[in-house]
Scaffold this motif. Structure first.
Motif, PDB file in Angstrom:
ATOM      1  N   LYS A  17     -78.957  43.753 -81.974  1.00  0.00           N
ATOM      2  CA  LYS A  17     -78.138  44.179 -80.826  1.00  0.00           C
ATOM      3  C   LYS A  17     -77.246  45.028 -81.109  1.00  0.00           C
ATOM      4  O   LYS A  17     -76.809  45.903 -80.613  1.00  0.00           O
ATOM      5  CB  LYS A  17     -77.833  42.895 -79.955  1.00  0.00           C
ATOM      6  CG  LYS A  17     -76.821  43.125 -78.855  1.00  0.00           C
ATOM      7  CD  LYS A  17     -76.241  42.067 -78.016  1.00  0.00           C
ATOM      8  CE  LYS A  17     -75.208  42.566 -77.090  1.00  0.00           C
ATOM      9  NZ  LYS A  17     -74.697  41.241 -76.349  1.00  0.00           N
ATOM     10  N   GLY A  18     -76.065  44.563 -82.244  1.00  0.00           N
ATOM     11  CA  GLY A  18     -75.140  45.442 -82.433  1.00  0.00           C
ATOM     12  C   GLY A  18     -75.535  46.566 -83.124  1.00  0.00           C
ATOM     13  O   GLY A  18     -75.069  47.607 -82.693  1.00  0.00           O
ATOM     14  N   ALA A  19     -76.622  46.698 -83.944  1.00  0.00           N
ATOM     15  CA  ALA A  19     -77.118  47.926 -84.524  1.00  0.00           C
ATOM     16  C   ALA A  19     -77.573  48.836 -83.273  1.00  0.00           C
ATOM     17  O   ALA A  19     -77.174  50.093 -83.476  1.00  0.00           O
ATOM     18  CB  ALA A  19     -78.414  47.769 -85.533  1.00  0.00           C
ATOM     19  N   GLN A  20     -78.293  48.629 -82.228  1.00  0.00           N
ATOM     20  CA  GLN A  20     -78.839  49.112 -81.362  1.00  0.00           C
ATOM     21  C   GLN A  20     -77.510  49.847 -80.482  1.00  0.00           C
ATOM     22  O   GLN A  20     -77.684  50.732 -80.027  1.00  0.00           O
ATOM     23  CB  GLN A  20     -79.729  48.380 -80.426  1.00  0.00           C
ATOM     24  CG  GLN A  20     -80.963  47.845 -81.035  1.00  0.00           C
ATOM     25  CD  GLN A  20     -81.806  47.005 -80.054  1.00  0.00           C
ATOM     26  OE1 GLN A  20     -81.279  46.293 -79.270  1.00  0.00           O
ATOM     27  NE2 GLN A  20     -83.110  47.220 -80.121  1.00  0.00           N
ATOM     28  N   GLU A  21     -76.632  48.966 -80.112  1.00  0.00           N
ATOM     29  CA  GLU A  21     -75.469  49.447 -79.157  1.00  0.00           C
ATOM     30  C   GLU A  21     -74.892  50.728 -79.971  1.00  0.00           C
ATOM     31  O   GLU A  21     -74.467  51.601 -79.228  1.00  0.00           O
ATOM     32  CB  GLU A  21     -74.592  48.238 -78.956  1.00  0.00           C
ATOM     33  CG  GLU A  21     -74.973  47.151 -78.176  1.00  0.00           C
ATOM     34  CD  GLU A  21     -74.196  46.134 -77.878  1.00  0.00           C
ATOM     35  OE1 GLU A  21     -72.973  46.029 -78.656  1.00  0.00           O
ATOM     36  OE2 GLU A  21     -74.374  45.263 -76.910  1.00  0.00           O
ATOM     37  N   LEU A  22     -74.604  50.525 -81.148  1.00  0.00           N
ATOM     38  CA  LEU A  22     -73.661  51.737 -82.016  1.00  0.00           C
ATOM     39  C   LEU A  22     -74.841  52.807 -81.914  1.00  0.00           C
ATOM     40  O   LEU A  22     -74.242  54.037 -82.012  1.00  0.00           O
ATOM     41  CB  LEU A  22     -73.030  51.136 -83.183  1.00  0.00           C
ATOM     42  CG  LEU A  22     -72.330  52.414 -83.831  1.00  0.00           C
ATOM     43  CD1 LEU A  22     -71.363  52.737 -83.056  1.00  0.00           C
ATOM     44  CD2 LEU A  22     -71.830  51.900 -85.236  1.00  0.00           C
ATOM     45  N   ALA A  23     -75.969  52.604 -82.380  1.00  0.00           N
ATOM     46  CA  ALA A  23     -77.130  53.790 -82.638  1.00  0.00           C
ATOM     47  C   ALA A  23     -77.091  54.685 -81.295  1.00  0.00           C
ATOM     48  O   ALA A  23     -76.803  55.751 -81.185  1.00  0.00           O
ATOM     49  CB  ALA A  23     -78.193  53.379 -83.037  1.00  0.00           C
ATOM     50  N   TRP A  24     -77.044  53.756 -80.137  1.00  0.00           N
ATOM     51  CA  TRP A  24     -77.315  54.328 -78.865  1.00  0.00           C
ATOM     52  C   TRP A  24     -75.977  55.177 -78.561  1.00  0.00           C
ATOM     53  O   TRP A  24     -76.425  56.440 -78.045  1.00  0.00           O
ATOM     54  CB  TRP A  24     -77.441  53.464 -77.675  1.00  0.00           C
ATOM     55  CG  TRP A  24     -77.793  53.956 -76.621  1.00  0.00           C
ATOM     56  CD1 TRP A  24     -77.034  53.914 -75.184  1.00  0.00           C
ATOM     57  CD2 TRP A  24     -79.211  54.762 -75.958  1.00  0.00           C
ATOM     58  NE1 TRP A  24     -77.773  54.676 -74.233  1.00  0.00           N
ATOM     59  CE2 TRP A  24     -79.064  54.876 -74.746  1.00  0.00           C
ATOM     60  CE3 TRP A  24     -80.358  54.792 -76.801  1.00  0.00           C
ATOM     61  CZ2 TRP A  24     -79.960  55.582 -73.973  1.00  0.00           C
ATOM     62  CZ3 TRP A  24     -81.343  55.537 -75.901  1.00  0.00           C
ATOM     63  CH2 TRP A  24     -81.165  56.261 -74.756  1.00  0.00           C
TER      64      TRP A  24
END
Length: 310
Positions: free
Chosen positions: A53-60
């Protein structure tokens, strides 16, 4: 191209909702806008899913997307996942673990931008992002010291000969906090375990039946703390009136629902994942190889001031 023609083309693009083909864009620019995320069981494990989740949020937020694959620690699957992701010309690869350990990276990753997440690269060649276990153990013990406790026990989550970083680090933080407070470490107050409820029950029973029982116990994880709660209840004792307890992990399906709620240290899953993405996106490549992330104390009702003994 005439400006009027260009304007008509752009108007048509807006009207048709045209979007650039990502693969074609990567062929032109070398940047697919994709970050690879290879893990053992993170994506399928609810407890550690916050890493993804943390990776997806910053990636997006930075115009990237995450391509995630679980490999269940099978080297053939790891190699296939790496090959597939490199064929997609990913920006870099996050190699994540469900629990904090030292890992050997697949040789197929050689030369690719890589960050190890929730684990450490045993070879020390690429940046590693992991929870600061020593700081967490120190903070847990310091919280009990600040409440006036001086006879503080610890139930660890692994055997004394284990090489896993979590138990080693949390125990080191416990010892450092006691030493800093001028308290001699009593080896009879340090008990081994495997991080399961049954060990928490057994080891807390042994501790509380000592002639000079501890007034507080730092448990190496929340499941162990749950076992300690049950042991005290069976002995006719109460948390925190007869013994304060601090856990570790902030397991959200458990810690808030114990009675009283468990004071514990939160594993920084989302913060670690965001840091891993930041490192991959850093074009300067200046990130350190070692990136320990702070574990926050979550206070609830399981800690009380130490009793005044006559």
């Amino acid at each position: 191209m005439a400006e009027s023609t260009r304007a008509r083309i752009l108007d048509a693009v807006d009207e048709l909702g045209y979007s650039t083909n990502a693969f074609a864009r990567s062929l032109r620019s070398g940047d697919s806008g994709i970050i690879g995320f290879i893990s053992d069981e993170v994506a399928s494990a609810p407890f550690a899913g916050k890493l993804l989740k943390g990776a997806q949020e910053l990636a997006w937020a930075t115009g990237q997307v995450i391509l995630s694959i679980d490999t269940y620690n099978e080297r053939a699957l790891e190699d296939a996942a790496v090959e597939m992701m490199l064929s997609y010309r990913v920006r870099g690869i996050i190699f994540a673990a469900m629990y904090h350990r030292v890992m050997e990276l697949p040789s197929s990753l050689a030369g690719a931008p890589v960050v190890v997440l929730n684990a450490r690269d045993g070879a020390g060649r690429v940046p590693s992002v992991y929870p600061d276990e020593v700081q967490g153990g120190y903070a847990a013990t310091r919280h009990l010291l600040d409440a006036g406790h001086r006879r503080i026990a610890m139930i660890n989550i692994q055997a004394p000969d284990s090489v896993l970083p979590a138990g080693i680090g949390r125990l080191a933080g416990y010892r450092r906090a006691l030493i800093d407070a001028g308290i001699e470490i009593d080896p009879t107050l340090v008990r081994p375990g495997l991080g399961i409820v049954e060990d928490g029950m057994e080891q807390a029973r042994i501790l509380m039946q000592q002639p000079d029982a501890p007034t507080a116990i730092f448990c190496g994880n929340d499941r162990t703390a749950w076992g300690a709660y049950r042991a005290l209840e069976r002995l006719g004792l109460r948390v925190p009136e007869d013994c304060s307890i601090v856990g570790f992990d902030n397991q959200e399906t458990l810690a808030p629902y114990l009675d009283p709620g468990l004071t514990t240290l939160k594993l920084p899953y989302e913060q670690m994942a965001r840091r891993a993405v930041e490192i991959l996106l850093d074009e300067q490549g200046a990130a350190p190889l070692i990136n320990p992330i702070h574990c926050s104390l979550i206070p609830r009702g399981s800690v009380a001031s130490a009793k005044v003994h006559a």
